[in-house]
Every structure is written in structure tokens, then in C-alpha cells.
Design a protein around this motif. Sequence first.
Motif, mmCIF file in Angstrom:
data_model
loop_
_atom_site.group_PDB
_atom_site.id
_atom_site.type_symbol
_atom_site.label_atom_id
_atom_site.label_comp_id
_atom_site.label_asym_id
_atom_site.label_seq_id
_atom_site.Cartn_x
_atom_site.Cartn_y
_atom_site.Cartn_z
ATOM 1 N N THR A 50 103.699 29.501 47.403
ATOM 2 C CA THR A 50 105.047 29.004 47.670
ATOM 3 C C THR A 50 105.980 30.188 47.853
ATOM 4 N N TYR A 51 106.709 30.197 48.957
ATOM 5 C CA TYR A 51 107.577 31.326 49.288
ATOM 6 C C TYR A 51 108.943 30.819 49.755
ATOM 7 N N TRP A 52 109.892 31.746 49.772
ATOM 8 C CA TRP A 52 111.190 31.531 50.411
ATOM 9 C C TRP A 52 111.901 30.299 49.839
ATOM 10 N N LEU A 63 111.120 26.764 51.720
ATOM 11 C CA LEU A 63 110.889 26.982 53.146
ATOM 12 C C LEU A 63 109.465 27.411 53.441
ATOM 13 N N GLY A 64 108.673 27.656 52.403
ATOM 14 C CA GLY A 64 107.310 28.124 52.638
ATOM 15 C C GLY A 64 106.315 27.577 51.647
ATOM 16 N N ALA A 113 107.511 23.392 55.369
ATOM 17 C CA ALA A 113 108.545 22.844 54.492
ATOM 18 C C ALA A 113 107.914 22.308 53.219
ATOM 19 N N GLY A 114 108.477 22.718 52.069
ATOM 20 C CA GLY A 114 107.960 22.270 50.783
ATOM 21 C C GLY A 114 108.827 21.227 50.122
ATOM 22 N N ASP A 115 109.898 20.807 50.793
ATOM 23 C CA ASP A 115 110.755 19.746 50.260
ATOM 24 C C ASP A 115 111.280 18.911 51.412
ATOM 25 N N LEU A 116 111.764 17.737 51.092
ATOM 26 C CA LEU A 116 112.159 16.780 52.121
ATOM 27 C C LEU A 116 113.422 17.202 52.863
ATOM 28 N N PHE A 117 114.360 17.853 52.193
ATOM 29 C CA PHE A 117 115.593 18.268 52.866
ATOM 30 C C PHE A 117 115.309 19.375 53.883
ATOM 31 N N THR A 118 114.494 20.349 53.492
ATOM 32 C CA THR A 118 114.107 21.395 54.440
ATOM 33 C C THR A 118 113.359 20.794 55.618
ATOM 34 N N PHE A 176 107.727 17.997 48.799
ATOM 35 C CA PHE A 176 106.915 17.583 49.943
ATOM 36 C C PHE A 176 105.635 18.418 49.963
ATOM 37 N N SER A 177 104.972 18.427 48.844
ATOM 38 C CA SER A 177 103.741 19.202 48.719
ATOM 39 C C SER A 177 102.515 18.326 48.572
#
Length: 589
Positions: A50-52, A63-64, A113-118, A176-177
Amino acid sequence: MIMIKPIPPFLFYLIGALLVPFLKGQIQKLYLLIIPTLAFLDLLSMPQGTYWTIKFLDYQLVLGHVDKLSMVFAYVFVIISFAALLYALQAENDVQHFSALYYAGGALGVAFAGDLFTLYIFWELMAIASVFVIWAQRDKEAIRAGFRYVLVHLFGGCALLAGIVIYAIQTGSIAFSGPLVHGGLGFWLILIGFILNAAVPPLHPWLPDAYPRASVTGAIFLTAYTTKSAVYTLLRAFPGVELLAYMGAIMTVYGVVWAIMENDIRRLLSYHIVSQVGYMVGGVGIGTALSMNGSAAHAFCHILYKALLFMGAGAVIYSTGMRKMSDLAGRDLYKKIPHSLIYYMIGAFSISAVPLFNGFISKTMIVAAAEESHMLPVFFLMSTASIGTWLCVGLKLPYYTWFGKQRTDVKEVEIKPLPLNMHLGMAFLSFLCFFIGIYPHVLYRVLPYPVHYHPYAPHHVVGELQMLLMTIVGVWVLIKRLEPHAVINLDTDWFYRKGAGLFVRFCYFLGAVRTVLQNLAIDLVDGFIIISRNPIYDIKSLFSEKETQLLPYDANVYRQPVGIGVMVALILFTLFCYIFYTVLATLIT
């Protein structure tokens, strides 16, 4: 040892696009190819993790989120951007190049994208960039199709955003993983937003409406990102939702049936995007490791061969200026532009799952998963659709485009030679389609789950060849019945096109009613203004037998005192207040 975090691959596209309008000629062409090359090298050095991350309010924006599922889509998104840019180098269209880079960057942002908003931010970035890719054609039909496209995707974006907000409130999470928590309004609204981008019927007509209207080179980008990004999100968030298995199976046949009736070569291929994405959606719904791997692998392969098919069709349009088979048939184009036919047929063999080509090693995974899961309706529909795919893309379209019965009623057209970069773009994808078909383990080792599938098992090869050969016999017998005609085929977009027209006419009607009422109100107010100047005279005129007109004010003529008018107004106001409060008191008690 200090670990250096990898650069977000989408930044190469989003930042790199900003310089495109300032570069010209060979420098710009080289620069366009450097961007995906750097992004691909960045992917090769990117470890999982998981990054950014960014802190926003009470949420953590990621974001990553890098894992095997996101990487397999990221690899092919970057590869196809290189091939599409190579094919489009001769196009002196900064708007298209800029929009295409942002389109690709948005797709990569969705993949990581690791979340729904991103996810939503990059999702909408894709929608905005893709409509400018369509508008870059700059003709009347492209502009209209672009507006219809953006209106549909605005609806999808609203559904997705509403679902995200409701889901976040219901669950307290925007992660969102992995699979989303099943049930609830937010869950289903998010699913609607995703399946609209996946072109699931009846939400699909935006695709065959808009993609054929883009430029010869711009359409290549469109084939790759929107629908496959949707497949990625379904794989991530909705694995094993059985409804998707049956929706996908219906898609496979639906797209084939409409494609058979089409005359426009790129519209025919667009309907086959609907059909092929149906396999991927169905694999998500089946929900086994084999089917999920099949969906990811088929998305990877489909991006390559569908872009190659659009390149081959685009080469015909570029060389002849014609796009309908009824105009192209009988011109012996196989003699005049043979290279485009060769490249196209490699794509046709791939989409038809001919052994030794990449479609065979991915599509059969999903069909086999349906059979193993005892979903016989899904298995039957997918197998039937495979016949229609070979019939349309592998036999009908090339026959009536490059061959066809000799005609004497057509004028000769000047064949415009293809630039070298278009040949290189098609050759590059042709190589990949053939290479992955021969060495499937190159793709299988990057899939999200361990692969225990052998595509070249004898029963897979024999079964596929039997189906392909029998289809050839059927087409040979019925070739005249497949002849294309210059007709318009109606699809479910008829409802919103006609509905939109009726809605606009209804709005015009409401506007006309409003204008009439406004004029009546103006006349009424003007009348009250005139009457208020001399109310006593007006009252007298009501009881006079002679028709009188309101006279203008004359200082030399006697008028009743103004207090009389005030007294009448007060009496009427007092009467109104008495009636109002009496009725109000009655209602309260």
C-alpha cells in the motif's frame, strides 16, 4: 537499507500530458512513446503493498493498493497505451493525444485505487477524458455521440457517488481492497455504476453509439479502458455475485445478435466488445478461482486483440474513407491493402478463440469454469456466442470488407497508403496475440490466483476446432443471407433517445404555458394599477349603461378624496382577515 517508494504510474500520464501541446514534430512523437515506456519500467519495479496514502477528514485515501489483480490490469493498460500511441503518431491532434493520456492515467488510477473516493475521482477523470477523445474527431456525428455518451456516464457517475456515500454511512468504511459488504442500497448503487461502464444490457448502447464515431486512431483507446476498468472493479468488489454470471452470459449472445445485423464495420466490432465483456462479467459472477483468473486473463487478451481489430478496420477507413460493408464489398481490397487484412485476421483468430492465439487461452477458462460449476445455461450461452463471434468477426466482416462478389456499379476509390507507424502498431499487437497464445504461462503467472488449467488439453482443442469448422460450413451455405444492407438497427437507446425528445417537447410545452400565465399575470397587474388610480370612477363605470373608458388623470377635474379608496381597502382587508382566521381556527379545533 532505505526503501524508495515507486512513483505512481498514472503520474507519468497525467503530468506528461501537460507538455504535449508544447512539443511538435518528431520530438512530440518520441515523447509520446517515452511516457508509457517509463510507466512500464516503473511497474516492473513495483512491489506489492500500500502506497501513497493521504489523510482526508476521517478517511484514509489510498492511491496505491498494489496486488496481483491490480498489476495484471496495470500491465495491459500501459502496453495498450504504447501500441495505441504508436498507431496514432501520424495524427496531428493535440486534443486527442492529451485526452488519451489522461484517459490512460485515469484507468491506471482506478486499477491502483485503495478506497472508494479515490476510485470515484479517477473514474470520473476517465469519463471526462474519454468524451474528449470522441470529440477530437470534430465532426457533427462525433459531437452528438459524445454528448449522449457523457449524459449516460453522468447518470452512472451519480449512481456510483450516491452508492459510495450511502455505503460509507452504512458500513463506516470506504476501503476498496476486497469484496464489498453485500446488501444495502449503497452496495447495489455501486454495482449499477460499475455495470453501466461494463456495458451490461440494457445499459450498453452508449458503446456502439460512441466508439464508431471517434477518429480512426482515437477509437483504439476507447476499446481498452472504460469497459475493462469496470471488469476490474467487479473482480475486486463483487466476486461470486451470481446475478452477474447470468447477466454476463446474456451479454455474450446479445452482442453477437446485434453484431450480425450491423453494416458499419466498427459498430459491428463495438457490439462484440459487449459480447466479449460478457464473458468477463460472467466469470466474475461464477466466482471460482478458475473463472476469476479467466476474467482477468480475458480482459488482458481482449484489450490486445480488440485494439488490433479496430486498427485493422481503421486502416480500411483510413485508406478508403468508407466504413460500411455494403460500400466496401466487391472492391478487391485484399489486393490493394493486404497487410491490413493479415493483421485483422490475427485479431479475428484471437477473438474467435482459435488455438495458438491469445483468446483461446483465456476465453476457454471461463467456459470451462461455467461447466465445472454446473451452470449449464451460462455454459450453453457462452458456447453459442463463440459460434457467433467466429461467424461475424472471423468470416462475415473480412469477406464483405476485403472480398465480396465482384461489382461493376461502383466507382474506383483512391487508396491512401498507410503510414509506417500504423503498420508497426498492428504488427506489435499481432506479435503479442500470437506470443501469448503459444506461451500462455507468460500471462498465467501474473494472474491473481494460482492457475491449474491446461488450455491445450486435447478435449479443449478438439472441441474448439469442431465448433469453428462447423461454423465455416454454415457460413458457406448461408453466405448470401449474411449480406449486409444499409439499414438502421434499433437498440435500447431508442427509449432514451425518444424519451429525451418527448421530455424536451414537454419542457417546451411547460415553457409555453408559463409564458401564457405570465402574460395573463402581467395584464392583471396592469389592470389593477389602472383601477387603483381611480377606483370610484371604475366602480361607477361597472353600473353605467354606456361603455366608458378610464380617463387619464386631469388636475382640473374634481376627484373623490383618496381616503375613500383607503377606507374601502381597509374594509376589504378586515373582511379577508376575519374569514382567514375563522377558517384557520376551525381547522385547528
